[in-house]
Structures are given as C-alpha cells and as structure tokens.
Design an enzyme around this catalytic site. Structure first.
Site, PDB file in Angstrom:
ATOM      1  N   HIS A 192       0.829  -1.202   0.000  1.00 23.39           N
ATOM      2  CA  HIS A 192       0.000   0.000   0.000  1.00 23.39           C
ATOM      3  C   HIS A 192       0.870   1.262   0.000  1.00 23.39           C
ATOM      4  O   HIS A 192       0.450   2.320   0.475  1.00 23.39           O
ATOM      5  CB  HIS A 192      -0.948   0.024   1.206  1.00 23.39           C
ATOM      6  CG  HIS A 192      -1.850  -1.156   1.289  1.00 23.39           C
ATOM      7  ND1 HIS A 192      -3.049  -1.220   0.594  1.00 23.39           N
ATOM      8  CD2 HIS A 192      -1.721  -2.335   1.949  1.00 23.39           C
ATOM      9  CE1 HIS A 192      -3.629  -2.386   0.839  1.00 23.39           C
ATOM     10  NE2 HIS A 192      -2.837  -3.084   1.647  1.00 23.39           N
ATOM     11  N   SER A 244      16.765  16.373 -19.964  1.00 23.58           N
ATOM     12  CA  SER A 244      15.714  17.385 -20.056  1.00 23.58           C
ATOM     13  C   SER A 244      16.219  18.529 -20.912  1.00 23.58           C
ATOM     14  O   SER A 244      17.407  18.867 -20.886  1.00 23.58           O
ATOM     15  CB  SER A 244      15.349  17.905 -18.658  1.00 23.58           C
ATOM     16  OG  SER A 244      14.579  19.099 -18.739  1.00 23.58           O
TER      17      SER A 244
END
Length: 543
Positions: A246, A370
């Site tokens: 989770h 980038s």
C-alpha cells in the site's frame, strides 16, 4: 543493451534441394529452347566448374537478405521519416527483425511458399494424372522461387495487384509468369491455386509467419529478459531492502528476491507458450472440399489436406468453415498480453525504485535528460517500455477478441485485422528491448537501501508480536499497535519494549539481535535459488 537477436532457423525448416545441381544445370541448358535463358537461379550455380558443390544457405538467410535489400533502397531513410507508425520510423532499428515475417513482403512471400508447395503436393498424388511427378530439375526450379524470393519479386506482385485488385490472385499470376519459361511446369500452370480459396493460402501464410517470427525474433528477447532478471536476483540476493505494501513500509526483503519474483512469473508464462498449437486449414471455400471432390472424387482430400498442412510444420484443423477460426491466435496473443502485464508491473516497480534512489542510472556521455533541466537523468527506458506495452496489449487484446468472431463464414474484416499481427508484436518487441536497456543502465545504491531500513524499526513489530503469541502473552498485536502505529519508533524504543516482555531468555536474546537489515526471512535463499526455478528450455518455443 543486449545485441539484437540473430535470425535463427526453426528446427523444422526444410533443407534445400541441392543434390546433383550441376548435372541438372547441364540438363536444363540442353533442354532450353532456342533463344530461351535457362540459367538456374544464382543459389543453384556450382561454385567450381564441373563440381557438385553448390551455394547452400541457412533456411533463414532469406530474412537477412530481405532486410539488407530494404536498407539498400535509396529512399529508405525518407520512408522511415514519413512512416505513420513509429515502428517504421523512429524505432525502426529496434523492430526491423520482424519485418521479413509480418510486413507486406513477408505475407506475399509466405503466400508464394504455400502456392508452390501445393503444386508440388499435387504432383505427388497418383490419382491426379494431369500433374505428373516433377523432375528433380523442375523441383529445383520451384524451390529456387521460394529461396530467392526478393523485395523486387514482391514489388512485381504488387504491380500485378494493381490490375487484379486482389492480393492472392496476384500471387497466382506472378507464379504463372515466373514458371512460364520452364516447359515442364508450364504444362500445369492452371494447377497453381487448384481447389483453393484465398483463405486456404492466407491462413497458412499467417500461421507460418507467426510460428517463425515468434520463435526466431520474439522468444529470444523474452528469454534475455528472464536471464537479466535472474542475474539481478542472484547478484543482489543478500542486499536487504524495505518492502512496501500500500505504498507504506512493510517487512523487509532482499533486492534479489524482488527481482526473482518477476523472473519466476515470466518464466511460468513462457512455459505456457509451448502448449499453443499453430493450426492450419486447407479445405476449400466452405471447409468441405466441395470443388476438389467434384474434380477428383477418388482422392481422399481430407487426408491430402492434413498431410499438406503438417508438411509445412503446422497442426491440422479438420473442422473449419471458409476460415480457420483463429482460436489458437487468441490463445497465443493472450499469453503475450499476460507476459506484457507482468513486464509492465516490473517496469513500474523499477521506475519507483529509481525514484526512491534504490537504483542509480548510469550516465552516458552526450545524452540529455531534459531540454531545460541539465541535471535530469530520467528512467526513459522503463517509461518507453511501459508505454509500448500499453499499445501492444491494446492491439493484441483487440485481435484476440475479434479474430474468433466472423459473420457466418468470413468477411473482409478478418483479412483487415490479420494484417495487424505484426503491430502488437512490434510494440511488444520494442518494449522488451527498452526494458533490457533499462536493466543494463542501472546499478544498486546500497547506501540508500540501508538508510531506509535504518529509519523504519517499526517493521520489527511483526516478528515481536508473533513471538509474543507463541509464548502466550495476551493481546500481542494490540500492544504493538499501540506502540508503533503513527508513532516514531527507534532502535532504543524497540529494544526497551523487548526487554520488558515476559519471555524466555533465549527468545528475548533472539529478538534483541534482530534488526530491519536482518529481518529478511528466506528472501536470500529464494533469490539464490531462482535459476533452479526458471525453466528456459521447456518454454518460449512453439513446436
């Protein structure tokens, strides 16, 4: 990045008819009519004058030759730039090994194979006197059409198709033109496509493409992925890592064990591929051999069809309509979808591990992460794989659901959909190679893994409450919950809790020695043992 797999020959590929080729060339030259060229195709020419040695090719040489011929084309780079699909454009270099099998060229070539071999089969049926057994020279001539089939030949078929507006009929006309110069074969030209419907030719062509393309190109890369995961598992079997369920800290594992999980899952799916039988039909326009029976009622056509289909290395499907119902393609593609789902799970886990700093990415000189942030080193390979697997599964699932459904017997949607067999496989192949690149560009960051474990002593609540249960201490779960849930848990607070428990000294001592780094259960053993579990010999093949 792993090297692209070499094109390999399937085990069932037939050897070329090369015996006594020199003698046949002499016979052919003597029998040639005035003005006719009877020089055998280049693959049958003797390597030395008067010698019986001939040029012998591996059965998959045609695939390599066709790719070389395509790449030599003057407009190839322009074609890649103008391709509507990135499979034929930006990523062509990663998927080109599939082109000989699933391109228009590949489909045409497989149709030629089926038509030629059917004519040869007819010549072996005693009841069909009109097609007597071919001489060795004629057999070599027909075999050479298959072995020497080129991109130029495929272009000739497409030229004929502009007139016929029918792709299968264009192949028949191409073969008639090709064989008209051979006096022996010229006498039986009308037995090309004898008793056949287009789907007789098409279903076998697609079946051959799937069997050879998947065995030759797809499976080797899929096995490389399993091997890479096994290596990650065994090499990192002892490195402890915080698990997450989770998204929250959970009982520790080892990095190797998490890699082993994926290797085992993919290997299990790989074993299922061997259960797929590639089927073929050859029963005429509606599956009942109607025209064949009228023309030659004395022939056992179901037996002839079965023998012919099996001679191609395929399994025979006797109960069909005009089409082979494609159930086996659904089964095959569903397995690819399963494999791709597991690989997507792996890609996303690796992306998360990189985000957490568990893996560092190896920087390659000259690469840019980038366009504006110079520091970026993005996990582009796992992202590329994830995206392509999404497209692949969308296509493969659509094919799997559509192909078994037809209107009564057949409509053109079957042919339209079947032309996309290579699309789902192409995006899968692109994803597989991206995942391999990603695996080869990461290295483990042990200090970051250790840092996370040092900060999560609360994960020891599980073993402590389990030992408390063993020795009858009341409400062990509730006591640990009160101490740890939402609380800052440290090494000292855990040790103090253990010291205060009413436990036998041996049990207390054992718990006090426990740390998040050592609380890994049998993870190390499971990771080291993965190579005993992963079976790459029985799976990832279609007989």
């Amino acid at each position: 990045m792993s090297a692209q797999p070499l094109l390999k020959a399937p085990a069932a590929a037939a050897a070329s008819l090369v015996a006594a080729a020199a003698a046949h060339r002499a016979t052919a030259a003597a029998a040639a009519p005035s003005g006719a060229s009877r020089v055998p195709p280049r693959r049958l020419r003797c390597s030395a004058s008067g010698a019986a040695a001939v040029e012998v090719r591996a059965p998959m040489d045609w695939a390599t030759r066709s790719l070389e011929e395509m790449q030599r084309a003057e407009d190839f780079d322009s074609f890649c730039l103008m391709g509507l699909s990135p499979l034929d454009g930006r990523y062509e270099r990663f998927t080109r090994d599939l082109k000989p099998f699933f391109s228009e060229f590949g489909l045409i070539r497989y149709r030629v194979i089926v038509e030629v071999k059917w004519l040869l089969k007819l010549s072996q049926i005693p009841e069909i006197n009109e097609v007597p057994p071919f001489s060795k020279e004629a057999q070599l001539f027909l075999d050479a059409i298959i072995q020497d089939f080129s991109v130029a030949d495929a272009k000739e078929v497409k030229k004929i198709e502009k007139t016929t507006n029918h792709d299968v009929k264009a192949v028949e006309y191409f073969l008639k033109q090709k064989c008209s110069s051979n006096p022996e074969i010229a006498k039986v030209l009308e037995f090309f496509h004898f008793g056949c419907t287009s789907e007789d030719i098409n279903n076998l062509s697609h079946a051959l493409a799937l069997k050879e393309g998947v065995n030759t190109v797809m499976f080797p890369v899929m096995m490389d992925i399993c091997k890479a995961m096994c290596s990650l598992a065994t090499q990192n079997s002892t490195i402890p890592m915080l698990s997450r369920t989770h998204g929250q800290p959970a009982s520790p594992t080892t990095l190797g064990k998490e890699m082993a999980n994926f290797a085992a899952r993919l290997s299990s799916i790989g074993n299922s591929f061997s259960e797929v039988k590639i089927l073929g039909k050859f029963a005429g326009a509606v599956g009942n051999y109607n025209a064949d029976v009228v023309a030659y009622p004395e022939v056992d056509w179901p037996k002839v069809a079965e023998d012919f289909v099996k001679s191609l290395g395929l399994e025979f499907n006797p109960y069909v309509t005009q089409i082979e119902p494609h159930d086996y393609i659904s089964k095959l593609f569903n397995l690819f979808v399963q494999f791709n789902n597991v690989l997507t799970d792996f890609d996303r886990d690796m992306w998360t591990y990189i985000s957490l700093g568990y893996f560092k990415q190896i920087v390659k000189a000259g690469e840019v992460g980038s366009s504006t942030m110079p520091h970026k080193v993005n996990p582009i390979d796992f992202e590329n794989s994830d995206g392509n697997l999404t497209i692949a599964n969308g296509t493969l699932s659509s094919l799997s659901m559509k192909l078994p459904i037809s209107r009564m017997q057949r409509d053109l949607t079957d042919s339209t959909v079947l032309r996309n067999l290579g699309v789902g496989l192409g995006h899968s192949l692109l994803a597989y190679k991206a995942t391999l690149r990603g695996i080869n560009k990461v290295q483990v960051n042990e200090s970051r893994l250790s840092e996370d474990l040092d900060q999560t002593w609360e994960v020891l609540a599980e073993p402590i409450q389990t030992v408390m249960r063993r020795y009858g201490i009341p409400e062990p779960y509730e006591k640990l919950k009160e101490m740890t849930r939402g609380q800052a848990v440290t090494k000292d607070s855990i040790r103090q809790f253990i010291e205060d428990l009413d436990l036998p000294e041996a049990a207390r001592s054992s718990l006090l020695k426990l740390t998040p780094h050592s609380y890994i259960g049998e993870a190390e053993f499971l990771a080291r043992n993965i190579e005993e579990v992963v079976d790459l010999k029985s799976g990832f093949k279609i007989e």
